[in-house]
Every structure is written in C-alpha cells, then in structure tokens.
Design a protein around this motif. Sequence first.
Motif, PDB file in Angstrom:
ATOM      1  N   LEU A   1       0.248   0.831 -12.000  1.00 33.98           N
ATOM      2  CA  LEU A   1      -0.622   0.671 -10.460  1.00 33.98           C
ATOM      3  C   LEU A   1       0.534   0.738  -9.408  1.00 33.98           C
ATOM      4  CD1 LEU A   1      -3.331  -0.037  -9.385  1.00 33.98           C
ATOM      5  CD2 LEU A   1      -2.736  -2.432  -9.427  1.00 33.98           C
ATOM      6  N   GLN A   2       0.233   1.488  -8.563  1.00 33.66           N
ATOM      7  CA  GLN A   2       1.308   1.561  -7.232  1.00 33.66           C
ATOM      8  C   GLN A   2       0.685   1.128  -6.298  1.00 33.66           C
ATOM      9  OE1 GLN A   2       3.876   3.713  -7.218  1.00 33.66           O
ATOM     10  NE2 GLN A   2       3.838   4.991  -9.378  1.00 33.66           N
ATOM     11  N   VAL A   3       1.564   0.098  -5.752  1.00 36.09           N
ATOM     12  CA  VAL A   3       1.649  -0.717  -4.452  1.00 36.09           C
ATOM     13  C   VAL A   3       2.710  -0.656  -3.750  1.00 36.09           C
ATOM     14  CG1 VAL A   3      -0.233  -2.463  -5.741  1.00 36.09           C
ATOM     15  CG2 VAL A   3       2.364  -2.728  -5.389  1.00 36.09           C
ATOM     16  N   ASP A   4       2.645  -1.063  -2.498  1.00 35.29           N
ATOM     17  CA  ASP A   4       3.747  -0.915  -1.345  1.00 35.29           C
ATOM     18  C   ASP A   4       4.500  -2.368  -1.318  1.00 35.29           C
ATOM     19  OD1 ASP A   4       5.652  -0.662   0.632  1.00 35.29           O
ATOM     20  OD2 ASP A   4       4.080   0.249   1.901  1.00 35.29           O
ATOM     21  N   ILE A   5       5.433  -2.629  -1.546  1.00 33.06           N
ATOM     22  CA  ILE A   5       6.161  -3.888  -1.545  1.00 33.06           C
ATOM     23  C   ILE A   5       6.127  -4.329   0.052  1.00 33.06           C
ATOM     24  CG2 ILE A   5       8.464  -2.905  -1.213  1.00 33.06           C
ATOM     25  CD1 ILE A   5       7.625  -6.363  -2.861  1.00 33.06           C
ATOM     26  N   ASN A   6       6.337  -3.354   1.000  1.00 28.63           N
ATOM     27  CA  ASN A   6       6.361  -3.807   2.299  1.00 28.63           C
ATOM     28  C   ASN A   6       4.778  -4.198   2.987  1.00 28.63           C
ATOM     29  OD1 ASN A   6       8.887  -2.952   2.828  1.00 28.63           O
ATOM     30  ND2 ASN A   6       8.357  -0.968   2.690  1.00 28.63           N
ATOM     31  N   ASP A   7       3.917  -4.312   2.041  1.00 29.05           N
ATOM     32  CA  ASP A   7       2.296  -4.785   2.392  1.00 29.05           C
ATOM     33  C   ASP A   7       1.942  -5.405   1.155  1.00 29.05           C
ATOM     34  OD1 ASP A   7       0.116  -5.180   3.199  1.00 29.05           O
ATOM     35  OD2 ASP A   7      -0.754  -3.146   2.924  1.00 29.05           O
ATOM     36  N   VAL A   8       2.491  -6.818   1.104  1.00 28.88           N
ATOM     37  CA  VAL A   8       1.975  -7.552  -0.065  1.00 28.88           C
ATOM     38  C   VAL A   8       0.751  -7.870  -0.032  1.00 28.88           C
ATOM     39  CG1 VAL A   8       2.536  -9.918  -1.414  1.00 28.88           C
ATOM     40  CG2 VAL A   8       4.369  -8.290  -0.460  1.00 28.88           C
TER      41      VAL A   8
END
Lengths: 333, 348
Positions: free
Chosen positions: A205-212
Amino acid sequence: MVTTRFTRKRALFALLALPLALAACTGDDDGDNGGGNDEGGGGGGGESDYTFAVVTHASAGDAFWDVVQNGADAAAEDLGVEVTYQGSGEPDEQAQLIDAAVSDEVDGIVVSLANPDAMREPLAGAEEAGIPIITINSGEDESASLGAITHVGQTETIAGQGAGEQLAEAGVTNLICVIHEPGNIGLEQRCEGATQGLGGAVENLQVDINDVAGAQNTIQSSLQADPSIDGVLALNPAIGVAAVDAVAGAGSEAQIATFDLSGDVVSAIEDGSILFAVDQQQYLQGYIPIVLLKLYLDNNNTLGGGQPVLTGPGFVTQENAATVAELAEAGTR
Amino acid sequence: MTSAPAAASSDERVLVSGITRRFLQRPELGAAVGALAVFIFFATITDAFARPSGIANWLDAAAPLGIMAVVVALLMIGGEFDLSAGVMTATAGLVVATLATEYGLNVWLAFAIALVVGLAVGLVNGVVVVRTGLPSFIVTLGMFLVLQGLNLGVTKVITGTVQVRGLDDASGYDSARAVFATTVEIFGADVRVTVFWWIGVTALATYVLLRTRPGNWIFAVGGSATAARSVGVPASRTKIALFMTVSTVAAVVGTMQALRLTSVQANAGIGLEFEFIIAAVIGGCLLTGGFGSAVGAALGALIFGMAKQGIVFAGWDSDWFMLFLGLLLLLATLLNLYVRKRAEVMKR
C-alpha cells in the motif's frame, strides 16, 4: 511621509539583520563545540579537528533520522570532532549536498544510499578528493562499488523476513505492507522479505510520509474495503502509530507491526496495540560511522572485512518495551 | 505618448536619459542586486562558497531550476501558471529511462519520445485552459496529480519497482550524457553542462520576448487577452504554445536529470513547480501576468541556488534549513522591491 519611510527602512534593516543574527548564533554554537573539543578531546590521540559530513536521503523532521542525527552528534561530542548533518529526499539534491561537502573539503563523508545510482558521481568525486566514505542504512549491495570503506546498516530483506515470520506466528494470513516513500528501494525489499517470511497474502500500500494524516486515511480505507485483512506492517514509526488509529477507526481486528522505534511506538507496544517493532538501532548508524571514520584516519582501521556491519534487526516486544521506552523518549532508540 | 518615440530618435539628450530610464525600468534590476547581495553574504561568511568548486556546486543546483524558471516566466508573463511542470520533469525522466532500460531503445530515440510526451501534455494543458476558460491553476493542478499517479503506477507495472535504474548501460547513453549532463573543467572546477544550457535558454527567451513578434504577443495576452485578441493577436495559440514550451522544456530538464543520476525515482519532481514560480517571481514576474523578464527569472534561480547551497556551506543547523531559505528569499525579494521602487523614484 518621512516618518513612514524611516520606519520602513528600519524594518528592512531589521529583517536584513535577522538571518545574520541567526547565523551568528549557530556559528557561536560551532565555536563552543570546537573550543570544548580542544580541551576535552585529547584522549583519542592525534589531531581531533576533523569535520565529517553526514548526508542522508531524509527530509528534516523525520523521527527515525532524528535519532541517526543524535547518534552522529553524540559521537562528535564523545570523540571531539565536528559533524554536519544534511538531508534531502530528492536524489539530485542529495547528490549536490555531497558535492558541497567535497567542495568544503571535509575529512569524511557518511551517506545513506536510498538511490545508489544517483550517488555514484558525487561519491566518485569524493573518492578522487581522497575523502573516505561510509555508507549507512540501505544500499549495502552497492556500498563497495561506490568506494565506501564500510557499510553500517540492516539487511532489509532479512529484516522483512523476520517481521513476516513473527507475524505468521501471531496468526496473520492477509497482510498489507505500507510503503511510505515511493522511491525507496529498501522499503520494497522489506515488503518482499515480509512476503517470503509470512507465507501468506501480502498487498503493498503506497502512502506519503509527508502526509501522515492522509496515510492514516488510506490505511483505514483499505481495511474497510477488505475486512479479511488481519495484519498491517508499517515501515516507519509514524506510520505505525497512524496504523493504530486507522485500525481502531475501521473497527478492524488487524494486528500491527512496524519497523523502527519512536517513543509513541514503544508505548503502543507496551499497551499491546502494536505487536512488535523491528528495531534496526539506527542510533548506531549515526554513531558508529563517525567512530569508524576517525579510526580510519587516525589508525587506518576498517571494520567488517568487506561485509556490512549490521545494526539490526532486533525485535522490541511487550517484554522488553519498558527498558527501551526510556531510551526512546531520550531520542537514542 | 505616441509622439515620444519620434522625439527620442530626433533629440540626443532625450535618447541618453531614455537608455538610463530603460535600464532602471528593467524588471531584472532588483534581482541582480539581490543576487549580488546573496553572493557577497555567503562569500564572506564561508570559505567554500567562492571557491571554483563551490561556485560550480551552486551553479549546478541553480541550472535545472533556472532553465525551467525562464520558460515558466514566459508562461507567467503570458498570464498563466503551470503546476504540472515539476512532475513533468520526472515523467520525462521515467519515459527516457524506462524505454532505454526496459525496452532497449537508444537513449536519443527515448528522448525524442519524451519530447513528444512533453508537447502532448502542454497541448492538453493549453487547450483545456483556452477552451474552458478555467483558471490554469486548477487545470494544471489536475495534470500534476494525473502525472504523479501515472509516474508511480506505470513505473510499478513495467519495472515491478519504484526506481528505474541502469540508464548508463543503455545505447546512446554516452553521447546523450555528453550533451546534457557531463561536466566541463573550468578553473579546476567541474562545471555542469546544464549551466551552459541555462545561459542559452535565457538568451533565446530574452531574444524572443524583446525582439520578436511572438514576444510582443506574450506580453499582450498576459496584459489583457481580450484587448490582445481585438488587435489581432492570436491569443489562444500563443497561450497553447507557451504551455507546450514549458512542458517540452520540462521534458528536456527531466532527461538531463535522468542522464545525470542514471536512475529516476517514481516520486521525483514533486514540489519543484513552486520553486520555478518562486524563481520567476523573485526575478520580477508579476503573478497577474503582462510583466516580467527571462533574465530576471534566471537570476531568481541563481539566488535560489546560492541560498540553498550557501546554507549548507555555512553549516547552519539543517533543522532550520527551510526557515533560513525562506527568510533569504523574502529578503532578496524585499531588496528587489526596494531597488525597483528607488529606480522608479529616480526615473522622474
């Protein structure tokens, strides 16, 4: 009219002076460190006016890399050397930071290899300038070919396998592996390892660490979409904590494991909401390279004999969480 | 007003003052003073900044930004934004790297295809903006997200991973690198060839803006598209061409980065679009269009590059990096404004 012009001018001067003052502050700090070193750092023998540059692929404010920086800073203080820490998630910027360190004629470079190809050219420049290099964190396979004297890190696939096996033992059969930096090859390797270790279904699953907060929503949505998911593997402590909220929010029974520690993760392990954390003891990835560089320069020593110096994986579970908790709060675990 | 040019050409005293006036009116004057101030500041407080290798370092950081800032400035003078330009650089890099490494295409052929992709993206941006009359801010923001998704999705499907690597083994790599990404030794420092591309693009854009008919059209459509149209300027075509220029040049810059790093990350380029716009604005572009300069945008990028690397040379705590960068850019912009205001006073 005249008075407003004067105040405007004065405001402009004040603004102009601000970065100068800030620079002066940081400059003073450096000076204090240097002074302290001269008096206290004599024990190591030889000169101690080395400057080492640590250049990582992490943007500022990352909980994991903050501990690496703390390790490097502590080593600098213990050994009486100077350490600068810079990082950028954009490979070209990280490359330019290495170039800058070479121009600055530092005595050693510590670099993380999330994107080894992009670091090839600047590191060749460092090698040419006779600056010893130590690679940390991911990139152990490329470390030697990039001219590094040693790699200090964790073998990602093996760590992933370990996590997968532990999750399988806990009864997990359908896992999501949350990738928080889309470009980072080390994270992909962890998920691959977890797939091998689990022997069950694994979905990345892809998420963005800059937008927790956004990451939490994404995890929650996928848990809601597929109620058969019974495990979440986060690859970053902040994402691990977000996963706890996501599992609660989705009303799911999924068990959570995470890579790496933070104060929050340790307390979540203590209260049972996170099963375990894979600990790569990243403090060592900051501390040890500084020691190794100094030993290399002073005594021509290298460590590892061509093999990476492994700092993990260790596992933090409910049993040993209390001991680690204090250290994590202090920013060293 | 209409008689002024005639008077200027017939009266030499007016001509002299006209040149001074024109110099002071230039939008890039403030940026030039700002750049000089930033240079002197870092050259004074650090050793490495003014060394040839240090100069090569910050020029390297400024060059790709500068090339993009110049074309983004053209678009902004034309009254539009392109928020997809940053991600477009990554898209092009991924196209080149994927075609060359996964499908064995020659790098030059892959580059040509990336250019076509750039033209197409710009065409879509431009046509949608012109046809619908929607703000380009929204249209290109949509394109930004589309490209971001494609970058990650397509890369994962084709390569199974999130980085395309090994571009240096592809055929045509060496010659492409020699053109787009190599370094040239000047005064003992390795200067990136992109710096010369940057100078070339700036010169070409300045020529087009100030000496050609399309240059006049750009200023006209940015000032008022309706008024421009009514005097016969092909406003729609000018805007579409501007969008296509930006995304095609983004494709060139993306290829430069790919050749230089020999690998491309699927998440690269995000956030760069704002750096392009910031550089153009520092260089004197108005956010409302109709005013600005290519040289100014290039100087804006120079300020950005110098500040970025200068902070590193100065060894300031990296936790505060963005604060320092933001303050320096604000200061440079204020200085720019101050100089321009002074210049306006002196013009009288």
